[in-house]
Design an enzyme around this catalytic site. Structure first.
Site, short mmCIF file in Angstrom:
data_model
loop_
_atom_site.label_atom_id
_atom_site.label_comp_id
_atom_site.label_asym_id
_atom_site.label_seq_id
_atom_site.Cartn_x
_atom_site.Cartn_y
_atom_site.Cartn_z
CE1 TYR A 38 33.86 -38.25 -49.64
CE2 TYR A 38 35.18 -38.12 -47.64
CZ TYR A 38 34.20 -38.75 -48.40
OH TYR A 38 33.59 -39.86 -47.93
NE ARG A 39 38.61 -34.70 -57.22
CZ ARG A 39 39.02 -35.87 -57.69
NH1 ARG A 39 40.12 -36.43 -57.21
NH2 ARG A 39 38.37 -36.50 -58.63
CG LEU A 40 38.88 -32.18 -48.41
CD1 LEU A 40 38.11 -32.39 -47.11
CD2 LEU A 40 38.86 -30.69 -48.79
#
Ligand SMILES: Cc1cc2nc3c(=O)[nH]c(=O)nc-3n(C[C@H](O)[C@H](O)[C@H](O)COP(=O)(O)O)c2cc1C
Length: 199
Positions: free
Chosen positions: A177-179
């Site tokens: 999640y692009r984290l």
């Protein structure tokens, strides 16, 4: 800053080498390829790929033609940046610092390990100069092949290496999640500090 940890250059280099070793197992070719960013005299960024040939506590070493555009730019502004991107691992490493020439002895030792045809190629290529046609390059390769015959090919004095001494290194690891995980190490005096940053 949620993490501040004193760390040695040796530990950082070890971490880098661990990632490089993992990349060497998975990448189809040239896991040691890195983008080298320099700047033009007008301050315009300029970037191209080169191969990392050595890394230790003193820095990241690559080899090139000293008449090339990159070498001219480094002669005017030694500040540079490197970027490794290992797609299969979803990782990047960013490195910033000043570049200095390696010693003649070090360049000689590395040049001697290169395949003979690459050694002759180094003599034949006037890197970054205009080339009339492919045939001119091939003719120069033939000329140097004849010149050196079966003897040792010496290192051209216009071909050598540079070492970038890092003052900032970022390890970036993809997370869902692009984290992503980002840890930035900065050299402050002779001590490194670590900082996590938002992705
Ligand atoms: C994967 C890859 C690795 C490369 N490695 C080198 C290298 O180690 N040294 C080099 O001089 N050029 C290397 N090149 C070529 C450079 O990207 C570039 O075309 C050349 O050095 C001329 O750049 P300049 O005109 O900015 O000096 C490589 C290119 C690629 C795609």
């Amino acid at each position: 800053m949620d993490t501040v940890t004193a760390i040695t250059t040796g530990k950082l280099v070890a971490q880098f080498k661990e990632w490089l070793a993992e990349a060497e197992q998975g990448e189809p070719n040239d896991a040691n390829a890195m983008a080298l960013a320099t700047s033009t005299p007008e301050g315009r960024p300029s970037v191209r790929m080169v191969l990392l040939k050595d890394v230790d506590d003193h820095g990241f070493t690559f080899y090139t033609n000293l008449g090339s555009r990159k070498a001219a730019q480094l002669g005017q502004n030694a500040q540079a940046a490197l970027l490794f991107h290992w797609k299969s691992l979803r990782r990047q490493v960013r490195v910033e610092g000043a570049v200095a020439p390696v010693s003649d002895a070090e360049a000689d030792a590395y040049f001697a390990t290169r395949p003979r045809l690459s050694q002759i190629g180094a003599w034949a290529s006037k890197q970054s100069q205009p080339l009339e046609g492919r045939f001119v390059l091939e003719r120069r390769v033939a000329e140097y092949t004849a010149k050196f015959n079966v003897g040792t090919v010496p290192r051209p004095d216009f071909w050598s290496g540079f070492r970038l001494a890092p003052v900032r290194i970022e390890f970036w690891q993809d997370r869902p999640y692009r984290l992503h995980d980002r840890v930035i190490y900065t050299l402050d005096g002779d001590a490194w500090t670590a900082e996590r940053q938002y992705p």
